[in-house]
Design a protein around this motif. Structure first.
Motif, short mmCIF file in Angstrom:
data_model
loop_
_atom_site.label_atom_id
_atom_site.label_comp_id
_atom_site.label_asym_id
_atom_site.label_seq_id
_atom_site.Cartn_x
_atom_site.Cartn_y
_atom_site.Cartn_z
N ARG A 116 0.85 -1.20 0.00
CA ARG A 116 0.00 0.00 0.00
C ARG A 116 0.88 1.25 0.00
O ARG A 116 0.64 2.20 -0.76
CB ARG A 116 -0.92 -0.03 1.23
N VAL A 117 1.93 1.25 0.83
CA VAL A 117 2.84 2.40 0.89
C VAL A 117 3.56 2.57 -0.44
O VAL A 117 3.67 3.68 -0.97
CB VAL A 117 3.84 2.24 2.06
N ALA A 118 4.04 1.46 -1.00
CA ALA A 118 4.75 1.52 -2.28
C ALA A 118 3.83 2.05 -3.38
O ALA A 118 4.26 2.85 -4.23
CB ALA A 118 5.29 0.14 -2.65
N ARG A 119 2.58 1.62 -3.38
CA ARG A 119 1.63 2.09 -4.39
C ARG A 119 1.41 3.59 -4.27
O ARG A 119 1.40 4.32 -5.26
CB ARG A 119 0.29 1.35 -4.24
N ARG A 120 1.27 4.10 -3.04
CA ARG A 120 1.07 5.54 -2.85
C ARG A 120 2.28 6.33 -3.33
O ARG A 120 2.14 7.37 -3.98
CB ARG A 120 0.81 5.84 -1.38
N ARG A 121 3.47 5.83 -3.03
CA ARG A 121 4.68 6.52 -3.47
C ARG A 121 4.78 6.52 -5.00
O ARG A 121 5.14 7.52 -5.60
CB ARG A 121 5.92 5.85 -2.86
N TYR A 122 4.48 5.39 -5.59
CA TYR A 122 4.53 5.29 -7.05
C TYR A 122 3.55 6.25 -7.69
O TYR A 122 3.88 6.99 -8.63
CB TYR A 122 4.23 3.84 -7.48
N GLN A 123 2.31 6.27 -7.18
CA GLN A 123 1.30 7.16 -7.75
C GLN A 123 1.68 8.61 -7.57
O GLN A 123 1.47 9.43 -8.48
CB GLN A 123 -0.07 6.87 -7.12
N ALA A 124 2.26 8.94 -6.42
CA ALA A 124 2.68 10.32 -6.19
C ALA A 124 3.81 10.69 -7.15
O ALA A 124 3.83 11.79 -7.71
CB ALA A 124 3.12 10.50 -4.74
N ALA A 125 4.75 9.78 -7.35
CA ALA A 125 5.86 10.06 -8.26
C ALA A 125 5.36 10.23 -9.69
O ALA A 125 5.84 11.11 -10.42
CB ALA A 125 6.89 8.92 -8.18
N ARG A 126 4.42 9.40 -10.10
CA ARG A 126 3.87 9.52 -11.46
C ARG A 126 3.15 10.84 -11.65
O ARG A 126 3.17 11.42 -12.74
CB ARG A 126 2.88 8.38 -11.73
N ALA A 127 2.48 11.31 -10.60
CA ALA A 127 1.73 12.56 -10.68
C ALA A 127 2.64 13.77 -10.48
O ALA A 127 2.21 14.91 -10.64
CB ALA A 127 0.61 12.58 -9.64
N GLY A 128 3.90 13.53 -10.07
CA GLY A 128 4.84 14.62 -9.87
C GLY A 128 4.60 15.41 -8.60
O GLY A 128 4.93 16.58 -8.53
N ILE A 129 4.03 14.77 -7.61
CA ILE A 129 3.78 15.44 -6.33
C ILE A 129 4.56 14.71 -5.24
O ILE A 129 5.02 13.58 -5.41
CB ILE A 129 2.28 15.47 -5.97
N ALA A 130 4.70 15.39 -4.09
CA ALA A 130 5.39 14.77 -2.96
C ALA A 130 4.53 13.65 -2.41
O ALA A 130 3.29 13.77 -2.35
CB ALA A 130 5.65 15.81 -1.88
N PRO A 131 5.14 12.55 -1.98
CA PRO A 131 4.35 11.45 -1.41
C PRO A 131 3.69 11.89 -0.11
O PRO A 131 4.20 12.78 0.59
CB PRO A 131 5.37 10.35 -1.17
N PRO A 132 2.55 11.30 0.24
CA PRO A 132 1.86 11.66 1.50
C PRO A 132 2.76 11.37 2.70
O PRO A 132 3.62 10.50 2.63
CB PRO A 132 0.63 10.78 1.51
N GLN A 133 2.51 12.08 3.79
CA GLN A 133 3.26 11.85 5.02
C GLN A 133 3.09 10.41 5.46
O GLN A 133 2.01 9.87 5.41
CB GLN A 133 2.79 12.77 6.14
N GLY A 134 4.19 9.79 5.92
CA GLY A 134 4.13 8.41 6.40
C GLY A 134 4.13 7.39 5.28
O GLY A 134 4.01 6.21 5.51
N ALA A 135 4.24 7.82 4.07
CA ALA A 135 4.22 6.87 2.96
C ALA A 135 5.57 6.80 2.29
O ALA A 135 6.29 7.70 2.14
CB ALA A 135 3.18 7.27 1.94
#
Length: 74
Positions: free
Chosen positions: A55-74
């Motif tokens: 779940r954490v890896a998916r959030r980081r990947y999606q944030a990186a693809r969107a060009g935004i900082a990953p959510p806190q704790g992720a």
């Protein structure tokens, strides 16, 4: 931590003969206190840990693809 406190009291008793009996009384009172062992740690659940890591890896990947900082704790 507790053992360090006992060693400190022991050194204090050696250096202060006038307080020696009081220190012995404090140590004895501590030793007579009831002991409640800590609760055992829950058994590890590899499936839950794997799911959380994915779940954490998916959030980081999606944030990186969107060009935004990953959510806190992720």
């Amino acid at each position: 931590m507790r053992l360090a406190g006992l060693y400190a009291l022991e050194r204090l008793a050696q250096d202060n003969p006038g307080h020696r009996q009081t220190i012995v009384n404090v140590i004895c009172a501590y030793l007579r206190m009831p002991y409640t062992p800590p609760e055992p740690a829950p058994a590890p659940d590899p499936e839950r840990d794997r799911t959380a890591a994915l779940r954490v890896a998916r959030r980081r990947y999606q944030a990186a693809r969107a060009g935004i900082a990953p959510p806190q704790g992720a």
